[in-house]
Design an enzyme around this catalytic site. Structure first.
Site, mmCIF file in Angstrom:
data_model
loop_
_atom_site.group_PDB
_atom_site.id
_atom_site.type_symbol
_atom_site.label_atom_id
_atom_site.label_comp_id
_atom_site.label_asym_id
_atom_site.label_seq_id
_atom_site.Cartn_x
_atom_site.Cartn_y
_atom_site.Cartn_z
ATOM 1 N N ARG A 48 31.623 36.461 48.393
ATOM 2 C CA ARG A 48 32.992 35.983 48.114
ATOM 3 C C ARG A 48 33.641 35.547 49.422
ATOM 4 N NH1 ARG A 48 33.684 38.299 42.972
ATOM 5 N NH2 ARG A 48 35.166 36.685 42.471
ATOM 6 N N ASP B 289 31.810 29.472 43.403
ATOM 7 C CA ASP B 289 31.932 30.864 42.991
ATOM 8 C C ASP B 289 32.041 30.980 41.465
ATOM 9 O OD1 ASP B 289 32.709 33.478 42.541
ATOM 10 O OD2 ASP B 289 34.022 33.564 44.276
ATOM 11 N N SER C 271 34.399 33.766 40.056
ATOM 12 C CA SER C 271 35.825 33.442 40.078
ATOM 13 C C SER C 271 36.180 32.430 39.002
ATOM 14 C CB SER C 271 36.233 32.877 41.438
ATOM 15 O OG SER C 271 36.189 33.888 42.398
ATOM 16 N N GLN D 118 33.775 29.360 48.015
ATOM 17 C CA GLN D 118 34.752 29.414 46.923
ATOM 18 C C GLN D 118 34.499 28.397 45.814
ATOM 19 O OE1 GLN D 118 38.546 29.407 48.869
ATOM 20 N NE2 GLN D 118 39.109 31.347 47.965
ATOM 21 N N TYR E 273 35.372 43.855 47.299
ATOM 22 C CA TYR E 273 35.329 44.544 46.006
ATOM 23 C C TYR E 273 35.936 45.935 46.122
ATOM 24 C CZ TYR E 273 32.102 40.962 44.359
ATOM 25 O OH TYR E 273 31.548 39.778 43.980
HETATM 26 P P1 NAD Z 1 36.105 42.544 40.149
HETATM 27 O O1 NAD Z 1 35.907 41.700 38.954
HETATM 28 O O2 NAD Z 1 34.957 43.178 40.822
HETATM 29 O O3 NAD Z 1 37.131 43.725 39.752
HETATM 30 C C1 NAD Z 1 38.360 43.427 39.119
HETATM 31 C C2 NAD Z 1 39.454 44.257 39.758
HETATM 32 O O4 NAD Z 1 39.338 45.609 39.316
HETATM 33 C C3 NAD Z 1 39.449 44.318 41.282
HETATM 34 O O5 NAD Z 1 40.683 43.833 41.770
HETATM 35 C C4 NAD Z 1 39.253 45.785 41.582
HETATM 36 O O6 NAD Z 1 39.931 46.195 42.757
HETATM 37 C C5 NAD Z 1 39.851 46.416 40.344
HETATM 38 N N1 NAD Z 1 39.529 47.837 40.120
HETATM 39 C C6 NAD Z 1 38.362 48.493 40.333
HETATM 40 N N2 NAD Z 1 38.505 49.816 40.045
HETATM 41 C C7 NAD Z 1 39.781 49.989 39.627
HETATM 42 C C8 NAD Z 1 40.533 51.102 39.172
HETATM 43 N N3 NAD Z 1 40.018 52.335 39.129
HETATM 44 N N4 NAD Z 1 41.817 50.898 38.808
HETATM 45 C C9 NAD Z 1 42.373 49.675 38.874
HETATM 46 N N5 NAD Z 1 41.717 48.570 39.296
HETATM 47 C C10 NAD Z 1 40.439 48.724 39.664
HETATM 48 O O7 NAD Z 1 36.972 41.771 41.219
HETATM 49 P P2 NAD Z 1 37.055 40.189 41.438
HETATM 50 O O8 NAD Z 1 38.096 39.623 40.587
HETATM 51 O O9 NAD Z 1 35.689 39.634 41.370
HETATM 52 O O10 NAD Z 1 37.581 40.119 42.931
HETATM 53 C C11 NAD Z 1 36.909 40.834 43.957
HETATM 54 C C12 NAD Z 1 37.471 40.515 45.307
HETATM 55 O O11 NAD Z 1 36.976 39.293 45.759
HETATM 56 C C13 NAD Z 1 38.965 40.431 45.390
HETATM 57 O O12 NAD Z 1 39.343 41.032 46.594
HETATM 58 C C14 NAD Z 1 39.221 38.969 45.428
HETATM 59 O O13 NAD Z 1 40.440 38.648 46.049
HETATM 60 C C15 NAD Z 1 38.044 38.525 46.248
HETATM 61 N N6 NAD Z 1 37.711 37.124 46.096
HETATM 62 C C16 NAD Z 1 37.598 36.378 47.242
HETATM 63 C C17 NAD Z 1 37.259 35.053 47.156
HETATM 64 C C18 NAD Z 1 37.152 34.217 48.402
HETATM 65 O O14 NAD Z 1 36.594 33.196 48.381
HETATM 66 N N7 NAD Z 1 37.646 34.644 49.524
HETATM 67 C C19 NAD Z 1 37.023 34.475 45.935
HETATM 68 C C20 NAD Z 1 37.117 35.267 44.793
HETATM 69 C C21 NAD Z 1 37.450 36.608 44.892
#
Ligand code: NAD
Length: 373
Positions: free
Chosen positions: A116, A124, A127, A121, A224
């Protein structure tokens, strides 16, 4: 070089890995594209649209795959792939499946393992699909809810706004918050990653959650959420329990990479909710965040709470999900493209390639896919 686009075989998979738009781009890159007949039908892309974009329509998977150097899929294909082919898909592979790709001489890339990072991006797939899933979860939650989302002041009286609680504020959760706000809901959300709190607030939702020293370090280097201690989850559950009893619609999106989804909504919490409330559990593919979720089903509890535990949420808006997924694959191939050879070239030392490549030249190369010793 030939690119094969397969019709998905997994039950309930409505998406397709290439659209007429991306086929046109592949043809422009000098590729021959063979699309299995009916591959895009469930997403609203008919054979003639692919043909107009320059593809050949193949009668079946074997015909599409004959001589293919690249295979595009959403899920792991069941058909036998040509030796030497590059396979792109969300393969969900384990060590045994990776070993089978290596034995078959297929260079398999599992796109859900993409790092990520900013550079990745636009490729991805997690996402692009999670964003749509978060939107759809709220739409279906609103559909299943017997009242309205916005406050409505009418001559016959006032309809109160729905209280919507989003659990997990990653890509899907943030889109769920934005969608619920657009519909007029009164929105709150929770997450364990410290960065999520500000993101929740910036979308106009209220943050509800438990924070301590442990949650300050709840994020992995990859962005994550970490698996946290039983003590932390118990404290979080206390805060959530008091809040959830007052909610009309709960949207569950919380995931911990590589593990079963955490159980955040217990049977007792469901029992505390009002009849007619709705829980939408888009973590159902990973077992669900609600203890009473039945993956793939909608259940109504004895106290009248509807739990929507459908799986493959992006597949519930297949045209949009396919369009974005197909562009993600096109961006990946265009990024790692040798213009002179008119063929993909995946540098072994590139972080994106290292993230997704399961096999190369008959060997398993991914660190997560090595057989247990
Ligand atoms: P994910 O699908 O793995 O999880 C969804 C959400 O559930 C996350 O925000 C996680 O913190 C939350 N979660 C886990 N356990 C929990 C709990 N006990 N209670 C409440 N919430 C809980 O996450 P995602 O949507 O794939 O995103 C993962 C990370 O990647 C994020 O930090 C996002 O900002 C980042 N991201 C970065 C890029 C980039 O290019 N820079 C692109 C996409 C996502």
């Amino acid at each position: 070089m030939r690119v094969a686009v397969l019709k998905e075989t997994r039950s309930g998979e409505t998406r397709v890995a290439a659209t007429p738009e991306t086929v046109k781009k592949y043809v422009g890159m000098g590729l021959d594209v063979a699309v299995e007949s009916g591959a895009g039908l469930a997403s609203g892309f008919i054979d003639s649209a692919y043909a107009e974009a320059g593809a050949t329509i193949a009668a079946d998977a074997a015909a599409a795959l004959a001589g293919a150097g690249i295979v595009l899929a959403v899920r792991a294909p069941e058909a036998e792939l040509p030796r030497g082919a590059l396979l792109l898909g969300t393969l969900g592979a384990d060590a045994a499946a990776a070993a089978a790709y290596a034995a078959a001489g297929v260079d398999a890339c599992s796109m859900e393992l993409l790092p990520r990072i900013t550079r990745a991006q636009s490729m991805d797939v997690l996402s692009s699909q999670a964003n749509l899933a978060g939107y759809r979860a709220v739409i279906e939650g609103a559909g299943a809810y017997d009242r309205g989302f916005p406050m409505m002041m009418t001559a016959a009286g006032t309809v109160p706004a729905a209280n919507v609680f989003v659990m997990g504020a990653g890509v899907a959760g943030l889109q769920a918050i934005a969608t619920a706000r657009r519909l007029g809901g009164r929105v709150s959300a929770t997450d364990v990653r410290p960065a999520a709190k500000e993101e929740i607030k910036s979308l106009g939702a209220t943050f509800v959650g438990y924070e301590d020293e442990e949650s300050k370090a709840a994020q992995t280097a990859g962005g994550y959420a970490k698996q946290l201690s039983a003590e932390f989850y118990a404290k979080q559950a206390e805060v959530v329990a008091a809040h959830i009893a007052k909610q009309d619609v709960v949207v569950c999106t919380a995931l911990v990479q590589g593990r079963r989804a955490p159980t955040l909504v217990t049977a007792a919490m469901v029992e505390s909710m009002k009849p007619g409330s709705v829980i939408v559990d888009i973590a159902a593919d990973a077992g669900g965040n609600c203890a009473l979720t039945q993956p793939g089903e909608m259940v109504v509890t004895p106290n009248g709470v509807k739990i929507l535990g459908f799986t493959n949420w992006p597949g519930r808006l297949p045209a949009a999900a396919s369009a974005l997924y197909a562009r993600n694959l096109l961006t990946f191939l265009s990024t790692f493209w040798d213009k002179d050879a008119k063929a993909p070239k995946l540098p072994e030392d590139d972080d994106i390639v290292k993230g997704v490549a399961l096999t190369r030249g008959g060997a398993v190369v991914h660190p997560l896919m090595q057989p247990a010793s």
